[in-house]
Design an enzyme around this catalytic site. Structure first.
Site, PDB file in Angstrom:
ATOM      1  N   GLY A 146       0.826  -1.198   0.000  1.00 59.31           N
ATOM      2  CA  GLY A 146       0.000   0.000   0.000  1.00 59.31           C
ATOM      3  C   GLY A 146       0.867   1.257   0.000  1.00 59.31           C
ATOM      4  O   GLY A 146       0.566   2.243  -0.679  1.00 59.31           O
ATOM      5  N   THR A 147       1.953   1.199   0.753  1.00 57.96           N
ATOM      6  CA  THR A 147       2.873   2.338   0.800  1.00 57.96           C
ATOM      7  C   THR A 147       3.405   2.649  -0.588  1.00 57.96           C
ATOM      8  O   THR A 147       3.434   3.804  -1.025  1.00 57.96           O
ATOM      9  CB  THR A 147       4.025   2.014   1.772  1.00 57.96           C
ATOM     10  OG1 THR A 147       3.489   1.959   3.097  1.00 57.96           O
ATOM     11  CG2 THR A 147       5.129   3.042   1.714  1.00 57.96           C
TER      12      THR A 147
ATOM     13  N   GLN B  42      -7.532   1.296   4.912  1.00 55.48           N
ATOM     14  CA  GLN B  42      -8.237   0.831   6.108  1.00 55.48           C
ATOM     15  C   GLN B  42      -9.666   0.390   5.834  1.00 55.48           C
ATOM     16  O   GLN B  42     -10.269  -0.284   6.674  1.00 55.48           O
ATOM     17  CB  GLN B  42      -8.226   1.928   7.176  1.00 55.48           C
ATOM     18  CG  GLN B  42      -6.863   2.140   7.803  1.00 55.48           C
ATOM     19  CD  GLN B  42      -6.339   0.915   8.549  1.00 55.48           C
ATOM     20  OE1 GLN B  42      -7.098   0.076   9.015  1.00 55.48           O
ATOM     21  NE2 GLN B  42      -5.015   0.795   8.634  1.00 55.48           N
TER      22      GLN B  42
ATOM     23  N   ALA C 122      -3.117  -5.240   0.673  1.00 54.14           N
ATOM     24  CA  ALA C 122      -3.782  -6.529   0.874  1.00 54.14           C
ATOM     25  C   ALA C 122      -3.691  -7.040   2.302  1.00 54.14           C
ATOM     26  O   ALA C 122      -4.641  -7.640   2.806  1.00 54.14           O
ATOM     27  CB  ALA C 122      -3.205  -7.565  -0.095  1.00 54.14           C
ATOM     28  N   HIS C 123      -2.572  -6.825   2.976  1.00 57.19           N
ATOM     29  CA  HIS C 123      -2.437  -7.443   4.305  1.00 57.19           C
ATOM     30  C   HIS C 123      -3.337  -6.770   5.338  1.00 57.19           C
ATOM     31  O   HIS C 123      -3.487  -7.269   6.444  1.00 57.19           O
ATOM     32  CB  HIS C 123      -0.974  -7.454   4.773  1.00 57.19           C
ATOM     33  CG  HIS C 123      -0.462  -6.125   5.217  1.00 57.19           C
ATOM     34  ND1 HIS C 123      -0.333  -5.786   6.546  1.00 57.19           N
ATOM     35  CD2 HIS C 123      -0.080  -5.037   4.524  1.00 57.19           C
ATOM     36  CE1 HIS C 123       0.140  -4.546   6.641  1.00 57.19           C
ATOM     37  NE2 HIS C 123       0.306  -4.080   5.433  1.00 57.19           N
TER      38      HIS C 123
ATOM     39  N   CYS D  64       5.434   7.554  23.716  1.00 53.29           N
ATOM     40  CA  CYS D  64       6.309   6.667  24.469  1.00 53.29           C
ATOM     41  C   CYS D  64       6.553   5.354  23.739  1.00 53.29           C
ATOM     42  O   CYS D  64       7.490   4.638  24.051  1.00 53.29           O
ATOM     43  CB  CYS D  64       5.698   6.367  25.826  1.00 53.29           C
ATOM     44  SG  CYS D  64       5.087   7.836  26.633  1.00 53.29           S
TER      45      CYS D  64
END
Lengths: 461, 461
Positions: free
Chosen positions: A69-70, A177, A195-196, A320
């Protein structure tokens, strides 16, 4: 064991596994070759493209498979900016996009382009009007996610797409998403997915470029995937991705309703069970499986660690827990509390009893973390300067600045001020958020030696 | 069914399949996450990196996994050119590199960089001296494949790496074709590979950048894989890639000797069995499993089609089989015949009887294709002009120009010339190659209306 982080990566769907294994034997050859193994591979690839296109709602020749996707986002943005560079070099993104979009925007800026970042409401959604105001004659591309990855808020894609269309500007929708849950409606021009996130395998993304969008592939030439995604095609992965998208969609209506009930339950119960909690994101216009809340006086990393020990895998946008030590840009843009942040995103089939057990475990876990942090070994120095209480938390990490502020505020006369000195980036977000939650007045910040002074005035209760 | 195109893509190795299936359950989560599923994924990724680094002969932190060999090449070249841009913008490649290297070079050229293309000998190898002469003070990067993908010739990497090291220039080695057979020796600086070439899955490549190489990642920022390979990691694929590389290496010594015998047999027998054949590439310094020959008077696409019908999957560098209508740049750079070109690359475990059957079938297949082409329905016009025979093959595709030349040459008096008119790009390579094979004098080429005139003088036999 309850895995509640589907928004990071979903476990492989059984249909994906089946399709992957079946196509390992048929899909390993080069689909550009004319011999039988090549033709078989080509058939699989073509069929997967058709299935994916049908699920997305586009023509097969508008869809290419990328390696993530990136990569789809990077490629889609770069190709459209280049294809439309004569129009101008202005790019619009929302402030809560995925990092792949924001990093593309950052690169565009360093290369001399201009970027408008559209702010969001406290729900995490852009206002269509505000987005529309950002459109300019030199806008080459506008980007808007279908739904937010950290808080689940759905974006007004249809309205924004209409505005973009009226202005002649292509809209790229990062749908990573939401694709499991259905098509992205509206007149978007480009769409990306991963896909993942829907139970397909890692290593497969998709990029849709509608016919008519001016698009110029960047990088070295490569003839595969219409010249838009270089490298040998991962056909077994692609077949599994397409098959699982169809399978997930077939379950989507029923699962969506069931998971929405479960996430509604968490959204309602957490503030009842845990004091000083803020549930963030739009309560209604949201993804069915995802919700986010933040707990005051809690260190996100410790909380995640304790929940992991209890068998719950969740993620956090708290500073954090990230290597960069800055709180999530999404929470920041929304102006909500980042400390003790927990994102719960349920996978398909999550049993209701897992959610109930989470609600059983959470209050004690948060209380234990708070107790541990409530008594820092070295108490910050509290002094009085010019009539204002000064709490020095320099060198202390979140959530200490807010904890110390909460400790001293009751000792301040109504109308009096406290100055919290902090060099933790999260304080900039969390102190105002705390003020809003606790009905105190946030006056503002001032630079101070070694950090920033955050000024809070005590209000009448 | 005999698949003889391992150089395009190898079938999945059983170990790759096993590792892939095993890691589908353990390797789907985000390895950047701290919960147990994330930690498990991280362990798998780290172990795969260590295994791959050991097989390559580098440190694990020098190796990143990319999504393909092509991506590794694009990334490695772009990152090094950017990292060393202060040194200069000169790039060296050999003339027979994989298209991923040449396309990167082409992009560098369009962006204002300079590129030297080092020619090769008739064997397909560069001469180390010629390569060394191309090094300049402003050379940012030099590229040389470990072995050629079309003809199997090994390149003198050790000698070229020494020369590059002496000049302070990093050498990138595209090792896609040779990694199955062993490490790349010598003092190279960057190395790229592709898993599906060694029996690993598609969707995984690797890029090694030695410590000390100035390297600046290009494209939008992404923290995965040391910032060098954006996108969510395909861990099951990576695990399978690393496991199969180890497995293949364990078989390499024995299989290499066995396959070399089989390819030696083909190299020796084909010219005995088929008239007018040129076996190309270095007979000794070559990959064990790969050989290439070209058949005069044969159309590559038809030959491949006929061999496919006989159950053999091979590839070809003939222009007739590619969409671009230009013959393979490798054959062109070597100056060898491109028509009727066949590349045979054996997979691990290819039985000897498959090779024998290939040798049984080939002569009849070539003869049948020749017969079909030997009598084109419309014979080209043969005329005499200024004392020279003119054969007009304008509009005719390879191998017609060479076939017609061969038909008429015996009718030309010794010392007389033939002018072959052709507008097929392959003729530029194949007519001189034919002259060399048939001991005729190639005089040169001249532009002519609608194409090029290739002038051949008949020698005494």
């Amino acid at each position: 064991m309850s895995y509640f982080d589907a928004a990071s990566s979903a476990p492989l769907h059984p249909v994906a596994r089946q399709a992957l294994q079946a196509s390992l034997d048929e899909g390993w050859a080069d689909p550009a070759r004319l011999y039988r193994e090549g033709r078989r591979a080509r058939l699989l690839l073509d069929a997967a493209r058709e299935a994916a296109a049908e699920a997305i709602g586009c023509r097969p020749d508008e869809l290419v498979f990328t390696t993530s996707g990136t990569r789809a986002v990077h490629t889609g943005i770069a190709g459209t900016l280049a294809g439309r560079h004569r129009v101008g070099r202005h790019l619009i993104v929302s402030a809560v996009e995925h990092s792949s979009v924001l990093h593309s925007a950052e690169m565009h800026r360093t290369q001399g382009g201009t970027v408008s970042e559209v702010p969001v409401l406290r729900t995490g959604a852009v206002s269509p009007d505000t987005y529309t105001e950002a459109l300019r004659p030199d806008t080459a591309l506008a980007c808007l996610q279908s739904a937010n990855h950290e808080v689940g808020t759905e974006q007004p894609v249809v309205a924004v797409a209409d505005a973009c269309r009226a202005a002649g500007v292509p809209l790229l929708v990062d749908a990573a998403q939401s694709l499991a849950w259905g098509r992205v409606e509206g007149g978007w021009s480009l769409l990306t997915g991963s896909a993942h996130k829907w139970g397909g395998p890692a290593g497969v993304g998709l990029l849709v470029v509608r016919k008519g969008v001016r698009y110029a592939p960047q990088g070295p030439a490569d003839e595969r995937e219409s010249g838009r995604a270089p490298g040998f095609e991962n056909i077994p992965g692609i077949v599994a991705a397409a098959a699982s998208l169809r399978a997930v969609r077939a379950e989507a209506a029923a699962e969506s309703a069931r998971l929405r009930e479960l996430t509604d339950r968490i959204r309602a119960r957490v503030p009842e069970l845990v004091p000083d909690v803020e549930v963030v994101g739009d309560p209604v216009r949201r993804l069915p499986h995802l919700l986010t809340f933040s707990c005051l006086y809690v260190d996100g990393e410790t909380l995640l660690h304790e929940l992991d020990r209890e068998g719950f895998s969740v993620s956090s946008g708290s500073s954090c827990t990230s290597s960069t030590l800055t709180p999530s840009h999404v929470l920041k843009a929304m102006g909500v509390l980042s400390e003790g942040n927990v994102r719960v995103s349920l996978t398909l089939g999550t049993p209701a009893q897992d959610v109930d057990r989470f609600l059983d475990v959470l209050p004690g876990t948060v209380a234990a973390v708070r107790e541990k942090l409530g008594a820092p070994t070295s108490a910050p120095a509290v002094t009085v300067q010019d009539g204002s209480l000064v709490v020095d938390t320099l060198g202390k990490r979140c959530p200490i600045p807010v904890i110390e502020l909460a400790k001293v505020i009751t000792g301040v006369p109504i109308g009096g001020t406290v100055r919290v000195l902090s060099d933790d980036e999260a304080a900039r977000l969390d102190i105002p958020a705390w003020c809003e939650m606790r009905n105190q007045e946030y006056v503002g910040e001032e630079p101070t030696e070694g950090g920033t002074a955050y000024v809070v005035r005590r209000k009448a209760p």
